[in-house]
Design a protein around this motif. Structure first.
Motif, PDB file in Angstrom:
ATOM      1  N   GLY A  68     -27.087   9.684  47.572  1.00 45.05           N
ATOM      2  CA  GLY A  68     -27.639   9.137  46.500  1.00 45.05           C
ATOM      3  C   GLY A  68     -26.261   8.262  45.366  1.00 45.05           C
ATOM      4  N   TYR A  69     -26.679   8.599  43.400  1.00 46.12           N
ATOM      5  CA  TYR A  69     -25.882   8.513  43.382  1.00 46.12           C
ATOM      6  C   TYR A  69     -25.334  10.203  41.534  1.00 46.12           C
ATOM      7  CZ  TYR A  69     -25.979   3.087  43.714  1.00 46.12           C
ATOM      8  OH  TYR A  69     -26.096   2.174  45.096  1.00 46.12           O
ATOM      9  N   LYS A  70     -25.979  10.419  42.567  1.00 49.33           N
ATOM     10  CA  LYS A  70     -26.302  11.981  41.521  1.00 49.33           C
ATOM     11  C   LYS A  70     -24.686  12.051  40.978  1.00 49.33           C
ATOM     12  CE  LYS A  70     -29.442  14.019  44.423  1.00 49.33           C
ATOM     13  NZ  LYS A  70     -30.203  13.965  43.249  1.00 49.33           N
ATOM     14  N   LYS A  71     -23.465  11.747  41.461  1.00 47.65           N
ATOM     15  CA  LYS A  71     -22.062  12.074  41.110  1.00 47.65           C
ATOM     16  C   LYS A  71     -21.685  11.064  40.017  1.00 47.65           C
ATOM     17  CE  LYS A  71     -18.455  14.908  42.738  1.00 47.65           C
ATOM     18  NZ  LYS A  71     -18.937  15.877  43.025  1.00 47.65           N
ATOM     19  N   ALA A  72     -22.539  10.888  39.880  1.00 51.52           N
ATOM     20  CA  ALA A  72     -22.110   9.422  38.540  1.00 51.52           C
ATOM     21  C   ALA A  72     -22.045  10.248  36.865  1.00 51.52           C
ATOM     22  CB  ALA A  72     -23.021   9.063  38.058  1.00 51.52           C
ATOM     23  N   SER A  73     -23.025  11.968  37.435  1.00 55.67           N
ATOM     24  CA  SER A  73     -23.995  11.998  36.233  1.00 55.67           C
ATOM     25  C   SER A  73     -21.876  13.076  36.019  1.00 55.67           C
ATOM     26  CB  SER A  73     -24.932  13.220  36.212  1.00 55.67           C
ATOM     27  OG  SER A  73     -24.871  13.921  37.112  1.00 55.67           O
ATOM     28  N   ILE A  74     -21.525  12.799  36.854  1.00 58.41           N
ATOM     29  CA  ILE A  74     -20.494  14.439  36.298  1.00 58.41           C
ATOM     30  C   ILE A  74     -19.156  13.297  35.987  1.00 58.41           C
ATOM     31  CG2 ILE A  74     -18.717  15.395  37.522  1.00 58.41           C
ATOM     32  CD1 ILE A  74     -20.885  16.447  39.678  1.00 58.41           C
ATOM     33  N   ILE A  75     -19.316  11.677  36.281  1.00 63.36           N
ATOM     34  CA  ILE A  75     -17.774  10.940  36.163  1.00 63.36           C
ATOM     35  C   ILE A  75     -18.518  10.568  34.904  1.00 63.36           C
ATOM     36  CG2 ILE A  75     -17.080   8.738  36.639  1.00 63.36           C
ATOM     37  CD1 ILE A  75     -18.053   8.988  39.146  1.00 63.36           C
ATOM     38  N   ILE A  76     -19.809  10.854  34.602  1.00 60.11           N
ATOM     39  CA  ILE A  76     -20.470  10.232  33.004  1.00 60.11           C
ATOM     40  C   ILE A  76     -19.633  11.000  31.395  1.00 60.11           C
ATOM     41  CG2 ILE A  76     -22.018   9.257  31.146  1.00 60.11           C
ATOM     42  CD1 ILE A  76     -22.953   7.646  33.541  1.00 60.11           C
ATOM     43  N   SER A  77     -19.859  12.973  32.444  1.00 59.52           N
ATOM     44  CA  SER A  77     -19.825  13.508  31.407  1.00 59.52           C
ATOM     45  C   SER A  77     -18.218  13.459  31.425  1.00 59.52           C
ATOM     46  CB  SER A  77     -19.866  14.968  32.341  1.00 59.52           C
ATOM     47  OG  SER A  77     -19.557  15.186  33.517  1.00 59.52           O
ATOM     48  N   LEU A  78     -17.114  13.186  31.876  1.00 58.53           N
ATOM     49  CA  LEU A  78     -16.011  13.035  31.946  1.00 58.53           C
ATOM     50  C   LEU A  78     -15.457  11.960  30.968  1.00 58.53           C
ATOM     51  CD1 LEU A  78     -13.087  14.217  32.672  1.00 58.53           C
ATOM     52  CD2 LEU A  78     -12.972  12.543  34.525  1.00 58.53           C
ATOM     53  N   LEU A  79     -16.282  10.625  31.273  1.00 61.97           N
ATOM     54  CA  LEU A  79     -15.680   9.731  30.606  1.00 61.97           C
ATOM     55  C   LEU A  79     -16.416   9.806  28.784  1.00 61.97           C
ATOM     56  CD1 LEU A  79     -14.760   6.671  30.825  1.00 61.97           C
ATOM     57  CD2 LEU A  79     -16.983   6.312  30.714  1.00 61.97           C
ATOM     58  N   ASN A  80     -17.265  10.704  29.051  1.00 57.58           N
ATOM     59  CA  ASN A  80     -17.684  10.812  27.947  1.00 57.58           C
ATOM     60  C   ASN A  80     -16.363  11.764  26.389  1.00 57.58           C
ATOM     61  OD1 ASN A  80     -20.082  10.199  27.092  1.00 57.58           O
ATOM     62  ND2 ASN A  80     -20.938  11.388  27.907  1.00 57.58           N
ATOM     63  N   ALA A  81     -16.073  13.055  27.085  1.00 59.73           N
ATOM     64  CA  ALA A  81     -14.982  13.332  26.923  1.00 59.73           C
ATOM     65  C   ALA A  81     -13.352  12.524  26.128  1.00 59.73           C
ATOM     66  CB  ALA A  81     -14.634  14.997  27.594  1.00 59.73           C
ATOM     67  N   VAL A  82     -13.357  12.129  27.020  1.00 62.75           N
ATOM     68  CA  VAL A  82     -12.024  10.970  27.162  1.00 62.75           C
ATOM     69  C   VAL A  82     -11.654  10.044  26.062  1.00 62.75           C
ATOM     70  CG1 VAL A  82     -10.456   9.511  27.906  1.00 62.75           C
ATOM     71  CG2 VAL A  82     -10.973  11.210  29.863  1.00 62.75           C
ATOM     72  N   ILE A  83     -13.433   9.566  25.867  1.00 65.55           N
ATOM     73  CA  ILE A  83     -14.002   8.106  24.913  1.00 65.55           C
ATOM     74  C   ILE A  83     -13.765   9.628  23.700  1.00 65.55           C
ATOM     75  CG2 ILE A  83     -15.372   7.354  23.858  1.00 65.55           C
ATOM     76  CD1 ILE A  83     -16.242   6.542  26.572  1.00 65.55           C
ATOM     77  N   LEU A  84     -14.072  10.586  23.072  1.00 58.25           N
ATOM     78  CA  LEU A  84     -13.984  11.433  22.482  1.00 58.25           C
ATOM     79  C   LEU A  84     -12.443  11.731  22.227  1.00 58.25           C
ATOM     80  CD1 LEU A  84     -17.736  13.851  22.516  1.00 58.25           C
ATOM     81  CD2 LEU A  84     -16.962  11.944  20.831  1.00 58.25           C
ATOM     82  N   LEU A  85     -12.556  12.170  23.152  1.00 57.45           N
ATOM     83  CA  LEU A  85     -10.258  12.303  22.453  1.00 57.45           C
ATOM     84  C   LEU A  85      -9.790  11.117  22.303  1.00 57.45           C
ATOM     85  CD1 LEU A  85     -10.050  15.307  25.337  1.00 57.45           C
ATOM     86  CD2 LEU A  85     -10.472  15.611  23.263  1.00 57.45           C
ATOM     87  N   ILE A  86      -9.993  10.065  22.756  1.00 64.22           N
ATOM     88  CA  ILE A  86      -9.276   8.419  22.058  1.00 64.22           C
ATOM     89  C   ILE A  86      -9.579   9.103  21.215  1.00 64.22           C
ATOM     90  CG2 ILE A  86      -9.030   6.087  22.162  1.00 64.22           C
ATOM     91  CD1 ILE A  86      -9.532   6.621  25.526  1.00 64.22           C
ATOM     92  N   SER A  87     -10.927   9.129  20.184  1.00 60.59           N
ATOM     93  CA  SER A  87     -11.550   8.991  19.215  1.00 60.59           C
ATOM     94  C   SER A  87     -11.032   9.638  17.567  1.00 60.59           C
ATOM     95  CB  SER A  87     -13.067   8.677  18.377  1.00 60.59           C
ATOM     96  OG  SER A  87     -13.462   9.792  18.686  1.00 60.59           O
ATOM     97  N   ILE A  88      -9.816  10.781  18.058  1.00 63.80           N
ATOM     98  CA  ILE A  88      -9.239  11.764  17.662  1.00 63.80           C
ATOM     99  C   ILE A  88      -8.252  11.048  16.904  1.00 63.80           C
ATOM    100  CG2 ILE A  88      -8.203  13.737  17.282  1.00 63.80           C
ATOM    101  CD1 ILE A  88     -10.384  14.811  19.643  1.00 63.80           C
ATOM    102  N   GLY A  89      -7.259  10.354  18.353  1.00 62.55           N
ATOM    103  CA  GLY A  89      -5.811   9.779  18.332  1.00 62.55           C
ATOM    104  C   GLY A  89      -6.132   9.197  16.983  1.00 62.55           C
ATOM    105  N   ALA A  90      -7.003   8.007  17.149  1.00 63.38           N
ATOM    106  CA  ALA A  90      -7.154   6.524  16.053  1.00 63.38           C
ATOM    107  C   ALA A  90      -7.749   7.456  14.660  1.00 63.38           C
ATOM    108  CB  ALA A  90      -9.000   5.838  16.281  1.00 63.38           C
ATOM    109  N   ILE A  91      -8.538   8.802  14.923  1.00 62.11           N
ATOM    110  CA  ILE A  91      -9.025   8.376  12.934  1.00 62.11           C
ATOM    111  C   ILE A  91      -8.037   9.735  12.756  1.00 62.11           C
ATOM    112  CG2 ILE A  91     -10.969  10.573  12.453  1.00 62.11           C
ATOM    113  CD1 ILE A  91     -12.904   9.908  14.230  1.00 62.11           C
ATOM    114  N   GLY A  92      -7.446  10.488  12.990  1.00 62.72           N
ATOM    115  CA  GLY A  92      -5.804  11.047  12.581  1.00 62.72           C
ATOM    116  C   GLY A  92      -4.961  10.444  12.412  1.00 62.72           C
TER     117      GLY A  92
END
Length: 299
Positions: free
Chosen positions: A79-103
């Protein structure tokens, strides 16, 4: 007696928790943006940006749970079970990008601090403590069952701690008029995000690379298999995550040549039962007869 080995959090309960968290945090983001623009507070605006990304993360996590329940097809056998892993990785990357902008913006503001009303910052931050605290509480029970739930819990708790820092900073600004505290608080926000995101990033990368999930002890799996009567060895073991809640295992089980087919099948059944207790639900075992500690890859 029937045993229930389903350690996955219930979709209905999580859907409700995610929706409530999304609505509460989106409302708080709107309040932060309006007040932050009005009083020109970088700490409020940067925290609003962080909270908005968390809202997006909650929405993506909810989508991941929906996709994880999808049925297998001829093209997507899991099915599309692996999407949950991809999304967790995407969440982490987005948050790290936000750190750079705020800093980046915080460093600029250090050079040009602007007068802001600390009392208002503190009041808005108190609201944030309650909203994030309530939202995080809804995920507390299931935080150790799924990496996306853990992600939501960690981010919401870190948001509550950041809000507490803003309360302290706002009160300090109100009494001391040290306006450089505002960009300093933004730097603190970045540090908190970094610490709360780093473990999520490592865990997501591990699962994306089909590494052994963090909640599974490889040596324990071997120990459980070899403790079963009639088992001589258990090797060529591969353990990976199908999704953030479902794990799979393949392995070669060496059994005594004196066992009957019925006894061998009973061993396989018992091993699968024991592995369910270790949060491994999809198990494929190849049986080898009477060969212990074989070094030949063909055996």
């Amino acid at each position: 007696m029937e045993h229930n080995h389903n350690h996955s959090p219930k979709l209905e309960n999580l859907s409700r928790a995610f929706l409530i968290g999304i609505v509460l945090n989106l409302a708080y983001v709107i309040i932060q943006v309006i007040i932050g623009l009005k009083i020109n507070s970088l700490s409020l605006l940067s925290d609003a940006g962080h909270n908005f990304l968390d809202v997006g993360g909650l929405a993506l996590s909810l989508l991941a749970f929906k996709l994880a329940k999808s049925k297998a097809t001829e093209k997507y056998t899991y099915g599309y079970k692996k999407a949950s892993i991809i999304i967790s990785l995407l969440n982490a990357v987005i948050l790290l990008i936000s750190i750079g902008a705020i800093g980046y913006e915080a460093i600029f503001r250090f050079q040009n601090p602007e007068p802001i009303p600390g009392k208002i910052i503190a009041i808005i931050a108190v609201i944030g403590i309650f909203i994030n605290g309530i939202s995080a509480f809804m995920f507390f029970r299931d935080k150790d069952k799924d990496i996306n739930v853990k992600s939501a819990f960690l981010h919401l708790m870190s948001d509550a701690l950041v809000s507490l820092g803003l309360v302290i900073g706002g009160i300090t600004i109100f009494y001391t008029h040290l306006y450089w505290i505002d960009p300093l608080l933004s730097i603190i926000v970045c540090v908190v995000i970094m610490f709360s995101t780093w473990s999520l990033l490592k865990g997501s990368i591990r699962l994306s690379l089909d590494g052994v999930p963090e909640n599974i002890d490889f040596s324990k799996v071997e120990q459980v298999a070899k403790s079963i009567d009639g088992v001589l060895d258990f090797h060529h073991i591969h353990i990976w995550a199908i999704s953030t809640t479902d794990n799979a295992l393949t392995g070669h089980l060496v059994v005594s040549k004196d066992l009957t087919n019925e006894q061998t099948n009973a061993i396989k059944h018992k091993l699968k039962h024991e592995l369910e207790h270790l949060n491994i639900g999809h198990v494929t075992i190849e049986i080898e007869i009477g060969v212990k500690n074989c070094e030949d890859e063909k055996c």
